[in-house]
Scaffold this motif. Sequence first.
Motif, PDB file in Angstrom:
ATOM      1  N   PHE A  98       0.826  -1.204   0.000  1.00 40.53           N
ATOM      2  CA  PHE A  98       0.000   0.000   0.000  1.00 40.53           C
ATOM      3  C   PHE A  98       0.865   1.261   0.000  1.00 40.53           C
ATOM      4  N   ARG A  99       1.926   1.251   0.801  1.00 41.39           N
ATOM      5  CA  ARG A  99       2.794   2.438   0.901  1.00 41.39           C
ATOM      6  C   ARG A  99       3.419   2.763  -0.458  1.00 41.39           C
ATOM      7  N   GLU A 100       3.912   1.752  -1.141  1.00 47.08           N
ATOM      8  CA  GLU A 100       4.533   1.984  -2.445  1.00 47.08           C
ATOM      9  C   GLU A 100       3.525   2.535  -3.445  1.00 47.08           C
ATOM     10  N   HIS A 101       2.284   2.040  -3.383  1.00 46.56           N
ATOM     11  CA  HIS A 101       1.247   2.533  -4.294  1.00 46.56           C
ATOM     12  C   HIS A 101       0.913   3.988  -3.997  1.00 46.56           C
ATOM     13  N   GLU A 102       0.726   4.326  -2.715  1.00 40.37           N
ATOM     14  CA  GLU A 102       0.372   5.701  -2.345  1.00 40.37           C
ATOM     15  C   GLU A 102       1.487   6.681  -2.707  1.00 40.37           C
ATOM     16  N   HIS A 103       2.729   6.204  -2.712  1.00 39.18           N
ATOM     17  CA  HIS A 103       3.846   7.082  -3.072  1.00 39.18           C
ATOM     18  C   HIS A 103       4.023   7.204  -4.584  1.00 39.18           C
ATOM     19  N   ARG A 104       3.236   6.454  -5.330  1.00 30.92           N
ATOM     20  CA  ARG A 104       3.184   6.661  -6.784  1.00 30.92           C
ATOM     21  C   ARG A 104       1.981   7.510  -7.157  1.00 30.92           C
ATOM     22  N   GLU A 105       0.815   7.118  -6.656  1.00 33.72           N
ATOM     23  CA  GLU A 105      -0.428   7.824  -6.963  1.00 33.72           C
ATOM     24  C   GLU A 105      -1.298   7.809  -5.716  1.00 33.72           C
ATOM     25  N   GLY A 106      -1.169   8.819  -4.863  1.00 37.19           N
ATOM     26  CA  GLY A 106      -1.980   8.767  -3.667  1.00 37.19           C
ATOM     27  C   GLY A 106      -1.761   9.950  -2.742  1.00 37.19           C
ATOM     28  N   LEU A 107      -2.214   9.759  -1.508  1.00 39.11           N
ATOM     29  CA  LEU A 107      -2.183  10.807  -0.488  1.00 39.11           C
ATOM     30  C   LEU A 107      -1.458  10.257   0.734  1.00 39.11           C
ATOM     31  N   VAL A 108      -0.455  11.005   1.208  1.00 44.90           N
ATOM     32  CA  VAL A 108       0.379  10.528   2.316  1.00 44.90           C
ATOM     33  C   VAL A 108       0.437  11.596   3.397  1.00 44.90           C
ATOM     34  N   LEU A 109       0.354  11.152   4.652  1.00 45.78           N
ATOM     35  CA  LEU A 109       0.530  12.044   5.796  1.00 45.78           C
ATOM     36  C   LEU A 109       1.943  11.899   6.326  1.00 45.78           C
ATOM     37  N   LYS A 110       2.671  13.001   6.373  1.00 45.27           N
ATOM     38  CA  LYS A 110       4.015  13.018   6.955  1.00 45.27           C
ATOM     39  C   LYS A 110       3.914  13.602   8.356  1.00 45.27           C
ATOM     40  N   VAL A 111       4.302  12.828   9.356  1.00 44.46           N
ATOM     41  CA  VAL A 111       4.260  13.278  10.745  1.00 44.46           C
ATOM     42  C   VAL A 111       5.684  13.551  11.198  1.00 44.46           C
ATOM     43  N   ARG A 112       5.992  14.814  11.423  1.00 48.52           N
ATOM     44  CA  ARG A 112       7.313  15.208  11.882  1.00 48.52           C
ATOM     45  C   ARG A 112       7.205  15.709  13.330  1.00 48.52           C
ATOM     46  N   GLU A 113       8.334  16.048  13.932  1.00 42.45           N
ATOM     47  CA  GLU A 113       8.316  16.438  15.343  1.00 42.45           C
ATOM     48  C   GLU A 113       7.453  17.670  15.582  1.00 42.45           C
ATOM     49  N   LYS A 114       7.523  18.668  14.692  1.00 40.07           N
ATOM     50  CA  LYS A 114       6.798  19.915  14.907  1.00 40.07           C
ATOM     51  C   LYS A 114       5.794  20.216  13.798  1.00 40.07           C
ATOM     52  N   MET A 115       5.588  19.279  12.902  1.00 39.66           N
ATOM     53  CA  MET A 115       4.748  19.571  11.739  1.00 39.66           C
ATOM     54  C   MET A 115       4.077  18.298  11.232  1.00 39.66           C
ATOM     55  N   GLN A 116       2.831  18.437  10.777  1.00 38.20           N
ATOM     56  CA  GLN A 116       2.157  17.370  10.046  1.00 38.20           C
ATOM     57  C   GLN A 116       1.806  17.907   8.670  1.00 38.20           C
ATOM     58  N   GLU A 117       2.075  17.100   7.637  1.00 41.42           N
ATOM     59  CA  GLU A 117       1.909  17.554   6.259  1.00 41.42           C
ATOM     60  C   GLU A 117       1.129  16.532   5.446  1.00 41.42           C
ATOM     61  N   LEU A 118       0.272  17.034   4.573  1.00 39.60           N
ATOM     62  CA  LEU A 118      -0.390  16.193   3.581  1.00 39.60           C
ATOM     63  C   LEU A 118       0.363  16.327   2.267  1.00 39.60           C
ATOM     64  N   ILE A 119       0.756  15.182   1.708  1.00 41.72           N
ATOM     65  CA  ILE A 119       1.514  15.155   0.463  1.00 41.72           C
ATOM     66  C   ILE A 119       0.704  14.395  -0.582  1.00 41.72           C
ATOM     67  N   ARG A 120       0.489  15.033  -1.715  1.00 40.35           N
ATOM     68  CA  ARG A 120      -0.182  14.383  -2.840  1.00 40.35           C
ATOM     69  C   ARG A 120       0.873  13.904  -3.835  1.00 40.35           C
ATOM     70  N   TYR A 121       0.796  12.616  -4.196  1.00 44.16           N
ATOM     71  CA  TYR A 121       1.719  12.047  -5.173  1.00 44.16           C
ATOM     72  C   TYR A 121       1.002  11.826  -6.506  1.00 44.16           C
ATOM     73  N   ARG A 122       1.623  12.310  -7.573  1.00 42.06           N
ATOM     74  CA  ARG A 122       1.167  12.074  -8.939  1.00 42.06           C
ATOM     75  C   ARG A 122       2.354  11.586  -9.757  1.00 42.06           C
ATOM     76  N   HIS A 123       2.223  10.375 -10.317  1.00 42.15           N
ATOM     77  CA  HIS A 123       3.319   9.795 -11.107  1.00 42.15           C
ATOM     78  C   HIS A 123       4.619   9.774 -10.302  1.00 42.15           C
ATOM     79  N   GLY A 124       4.501   9.553  -9.004  1.00 43.18           N
ATOM     80  CA  GLY A 124       5.669   9.463  -8.145  1.00 43.18           C
ATOM     81  C   GLY A 124       6.243  10.794  -7.698  1.00 43.18           C
ATOM     82  N   GLU A 125       5.645  11.897  -8.139  1.00 44.78           N
ATOM     83  CA  GLU A 125       6.135  13.222  -7.785  1.00 44.78           C
ATOM     84  C   GLU A 125       5.322  13.796  -6.622  1.00 44.78           C
TER      85      GLU A 125
END
Length: 198
Positions: A98-125
């Motif tokens: 699932f992780r590999e698929h979402e990092h090609r075409e999907g939506l990923v939540l990045k949880v960092r120490e002081k920040m949470q980010e939503l990352i949209r992947y299109r064609h791996g970008e």
Amino acid sequence: PLHPHLVLICLGTNDMTEFFQYSGAIHDQTALARVGQVMERNLERMIALLRQHRIRVGLVVPPLTSFFPFPEYRRTLDRMVDLGKRLNVPVFDLEKTFREHEHREGLVLKVREKMQELIRYRHGEPRRIFSIPVVTGRRHYIAEQIYDHLDKHDLTQALSIDESHPNPRGHRLIARTLARGVEQLLSSPLDGPSLEAK
């Protein structure tokens, strides 16, 4: 008595989450290690019993997503993968799939120490579409603003409806992944080489 040709063992997400909370493993590295050891012993016993009866066995890592709030749980699942390699048991790592698929075409939540980010992947970008500062040191939670942004913009993950429950597309991917692996496993010797889901 039942005598199946094949048994797949999947670690229950709800059971493990409750075990983590009640054992203190989400706050204590010693308790976390103890949880991993108990899991390994139980799996080893199940595998040994199945092999004793000449039954093929495979291990399944559940398809958690980046929205799952317990990173310690992933480390416990890594022990499951390592156990499979050590005992020459096929491992179907759906979380990795699932992780590999979402990092090609999907939506990923990045949880960092002081920040949470939503990352949209299109064609791996990757493209950051939203971020929110969070309280330093506060763990195991996702900021309400993240969910507000998802709802406001009707954003969804490609394969799951939340942190651990697949949507129809995710279920189809699981079915295809396990079907390929089961077919190979049933046609291989009982002590054949380890497989890994792709």
